[in-house]
Design an enzyme around this catalytic site. Structure first.
Site, PDB file in Angstrom:
ATOM      1  N   GLU A 139       0.831  -1.216   0.000  1.00 18.88           N
ATOM      2  CA  GLU A 139       0.000   0.000   0.000  1.00 18.88           C
ATOM      3  C   GLU A 139       0.859   1.257   0.000  1.00 18.88           C
ATOM      4  O   GLU A 139       1.110   1.847   1.047  1.00 18.88           O
ATOM      5  CB  GLU A 139      -0.922   0.028   1.236  1.00 18.88           C
ATOM      6  CG  GLU A 139      -2.014  -1.015   1.212  1.00 18.88           C
ATOM      7  CD  GLU A 139      -2.993  -0.899   2.389  1.00 18.88           C
ATOM      8  OE1 GLU A 139      -2.790  -0.046   3.274  1.00 18.88           O
ATOM      9  OE2 GLU A 139      -3.969  -1.672   2.414  1.00 18.88           O
ATOM     10  N   GLU A 155      -5.867  -7.813  -0.273  1.00 16.10           N
ATOM     11  CA  GLU A 155      -6.158  -7.585   1.145  1.00 16.10           C
ATOM     12  C   GLU A 155      -7.480  -6.850   1.276  1.00 16.10           C
ATOM     13  O   GLU A 155      -7.704  -5.829   0.631  1.00 16.10           O
ATOM     14  CB  GLU A 155      -5.035  -6.729   1.763  1.00 16.10           C
ATOM     15  CG  GLU A 155      -5.181  -6.495   3.251  1.00 16.10           C
ATOM     16  CD  GLU A 155      -4.133  -5.507   3.800  1.00 16.10           C
ATOM     17  OE1 GLU A 155      -2.922  -5.759   3.634  1.00 16.10           O
ATOM     18  OE2 GLU A 155      -4.550  -4.488   4.375  1.00 16.10           O
TER      19      GLU A 155
HETATM   20  C1  DCB Z   1      -3.737  -1.642   5.730  1.00 14.52           C
HETATM   21  C2  DCB Z   1      -2.413  -2.363   5.855  1.00 14.52           C
HETATM   22  C3  DCB Z   1      -2.371  -3.371   6.961  1.00 14.52           C
HETATM   23  C4  DCB Z   1      -3.214  -2.865   8.095  1.00 14.52           C
HETATM   24  C5  DCB Z   1      -4.648  -2.893   7.595  1.00 14.52           C
HETATM   25  C6  DCB Z   1      -5.652  -2.363   8.600  1.00 14.52           C
HETATM   26  O1  DCB Z   1      -3.555  -0.330   6.241  1.00 14.52           O
HETATM   27  F1  DCB Z   1      -2.032  -2.930   4.698  1.00 14.52           F
HETATM   28  O2  DCB Z   1      -1.060  -3.610   7.332  1.00 14.52           O
HETATM   29  O3  DCB Z   1      -3.081  -3.721   9.214  1.00 14.52           O
HETATM   30  O4  DCB Z   1      -4.809  -2.203   6.375  1.00 14.52           O
HETATM   31  O5  DCB Z   1      -5.324  -1.054   8.988  1.00 14.52           O
HETATM   32  C7  DCB Z   1      -2.994  -3.113  10.477  1.00 14.52           C
HETATM   33  C8  DCB Z   1      -3.200  -4.193  11.512  1.00 14.52           C
HETATM   34  C9  DCB Z   1      -2.972  -3.638  12.890  1.00 14.52           C
HETATM   35  C10 DCB Z   1      -1.607  -2.980  12.953  1.00 14.52           C
HETATM   36  C11 DCB Z   1      -1.501  -1.916  11.870  1.00 14.52           C
HETATM   37  C12 DCB Z   1      -0.140  -1.233  11.805  1.00 14.52           C
HETATM   38  O6  DCB Z   1      -4.486  -4.737  11.343  1.00 14.52           O
HETATM   39  O7  DCB Z   1      -3.051  -4.659  13.836  1.00 14.52           O
HETATM   40  O8  DCB Z   1      -1.421  -2.379  14.213  1.00 14.52           O
HETATM   41  O9  DCB Z   1      -1.724  -2.530  10.605  1.00 14.52           O
HETATM   42  O10 DCB Z   1       0.834  -2.109  11.427  1.00 14.52           O
HETATM   43  C13 DCB Z   1      -4.425   0.702   5.897  1.00 14.52           C
HETATM   44  C14 DCB Z   1      -5.466   0.535   5.022  1.00 14.52           C
HETATM   45  C15 DCB Z   1      -6.279   1.605   4.644  1.00 14.52           C
HETATM   46  C16 DCB Z   1      -6.035   2.860   5.188  1.00 14.52           C
HETATM   47  C17 DCB Z   1      -4.998   3.049   6.115  1.00 14.52           C
HETATM   48  C18 DCB Z   1      -4.188   1.968   6.468  1.00 14.52           C
HETATM   49  N1  DCB Z   1      -6.855   3.953   4.834  1.00 14.52           N
HETATM   50  N2  DCB Z   1      -3.149   2.173   7.424  1.00 14.52           N
HETATM   51  O11 DCB Z   1      -7.778   3.790   4.034  1.00 14.52           O
HETATM   52  O12 DCB Z   1      -6.639   5.074   5.340  1.00 14.52           O
HETATM   53  O13 DCB Z   1      -2.849   3.359   7.706  1.00 14.52           O
HETATM   54  O14 DCB Z   1      -2.558   1.238   7.969  1.00 14.52           O
END
Ligand code: DCB
Length: 342
Positions: A171, A261
């Site tokens: 991402e 994902e």
């Molecule tokens: C993505 C990432 C993934 C993340 C998930 C959920 O991030 F590819 O690594 O996973 O979506 O956020 C999360 C875990 C948590 C962990 C965190 C940090 O589930 O347990 O603490 O990662 O490592 C996204 C997806 C979409 C957006 C933002 C993120 N968005 N983000 O639309 O703004 O900032 O991580």
């Protein structure tokens, strides 16, 4: 007469759908003759917007992603992945290797969890996505040299197996990380390096804005390469109609999409489980035959995780119903074809 119709027509149809006899064999990880998905589908290829088998038949692969391997690497083994194949009916496993936050750049031994994922997938006859999990590092060019070194090694060791799928940047994100400025040049460099060793396995490219702006990539796709797909990511509690419209726009422009994902939760990975919204997405993905992988196999206690807090602390598989979260129970049923997605 009425009773006869119910008896002879409706009942058998009802029974068939309940017992799963009506399930299309192409959705099975292992078919009734014991053939694995890789036995049956072989070398994947991309035709237009569709992912196809070696024989050219369009398919939709479905499976599970690991959580960050630095935290949840205990599930990247044959016991768990085998359980997911046999009990959950997964056809693809994704090994999510973070770069920072304790990931590969800071702790290169994490690579062993990718290797154990690949070795398990080869034994089990399922596909495996090797995910270079760009996230808080935002711009994939920051670690481009490391990425080339890593994928060169993977392609050298495993590129001859049809099981392997390369995901070169999870991402990309940030206002100054654009498709034409950073992501596309990075992707072309990686594709060049991988293709010199592996001429045909799928390569999946991340898109801007946390892999949501597939429409931007669709207006300026990578040219002159085969078996390239583009990532769309969504979280059902955060993203809906607007993002589906974007995806449809990209498909109409001819962009092949793979959802490497998605989560049933909000974009944070928590914040609730959105079953109705997830079903709407699953209907959309089925309609367009878009392959998908669900985030994630973790017991950390967040809603997108398929295990409840502290379940299976050793990574053994053989999960009981009580080990599964609300999301876990839902996704398992979807994968087992026990919930009908229209
Ligand atoms: C993505 C990432 C993934 C993340 C998930 C959920 O991030 F590819 O690594 O996973 O979506 O956020 C999360 C875990 C948590 C962990 C965190 C940090 O589930 O347990 O603490 O990662 O490592 C996204 C997806 C979409 C957006 C933002 C993120 N968005 N983000 O639309 O703004 O900032 O991580």
């Amino acid at each position: 007469m009425k009773i006869r119709i119910i008896g002879f027509v409706i009942l058998p149809v009802l029974m068939m759908s309940l017992s799963g006899c009506g399930t299309d064999e192409k959705f099975l990880a292992v078919d009734k003759k014991g053939k694995t998905v890789v036995d049956r589908f072989g070398q994947l290829q991309v035709n237009g917007t569709k992912l196809c088998t070696e024989a050219g038949k369009p398919i939709q692969l479905r499976g599970m992603s690991s959580h960050g391997l630095q935290w949840a690497g205990k599930y990247a083994n044959e016991d768990v992945i085998g359980w997911l194949r046999d009990d959950w009916n997964i056809q693809v496993w994704r090994a999510a290797m973070y770069l920072t936050q304790g990931g590969y750049i800071e702790n290169p031994v994490i690579k062993e969890k990718v290797i154990s994922s690949i070795e398990a997938a080869l034994k089990l006859g399922i596909y495996v996505i090797v995910d270079w999990h760009v996230l808080s590092d935002k711009n994939p060019q920051v670690y481009q040299a490391k990425a080339i070194e890593f994928f060169t090694d993977i392609a050298q060791k495993y590129g001859s197996y049809p099981n392997i799928i390369y995901e070169i940047c999870n991402e990309p994100n940030g206002k100054d990380v654009t498709w034409s400025g950073q992501i596309k040049p990075y992707a072309e460099a990686l594709i060049g390096a991988i293709r010199s060793l592996d001429p045909d396995n799928l390569i999946i490219v991340g898109t801007p804005n946390w892999s949501q702006d597939v429409d931007v990539a669709a207006r300026d796709p990578i040219k002159g390469e085969k078996n390239i797909m583009y990532t769309l990511h969504f979280y059902a509690g955060t993203h809906g109609e607007e993002l589906r419209n974007k995806a449809e726009k990209a498909l109409n422009l001819g962009l092949p999409i793979f959802v490497t994902e998605w989560g049933t939760s909000e974009a944070t990975g928590g914040g609730g489980v959105y079953i109705d919204e997830s079903k709407q997405w699953l209907t959309f993905l089925k309609k367009h035959q878009i392959s998908w992988v669900n985030w994630s196999v973790t017991n950390k206690g967040e809603e997108s995780g398929v295990l409840v807090y502290n379940a299976d602390r050793e990574g053994k598989g053989h999960w009981k119903e009580t080990d599964l979260s609300e999301s876990g129970r839902f996704i398992r049923k979807v994968l087992r074809n026990e919930i009908r997605i229209p």
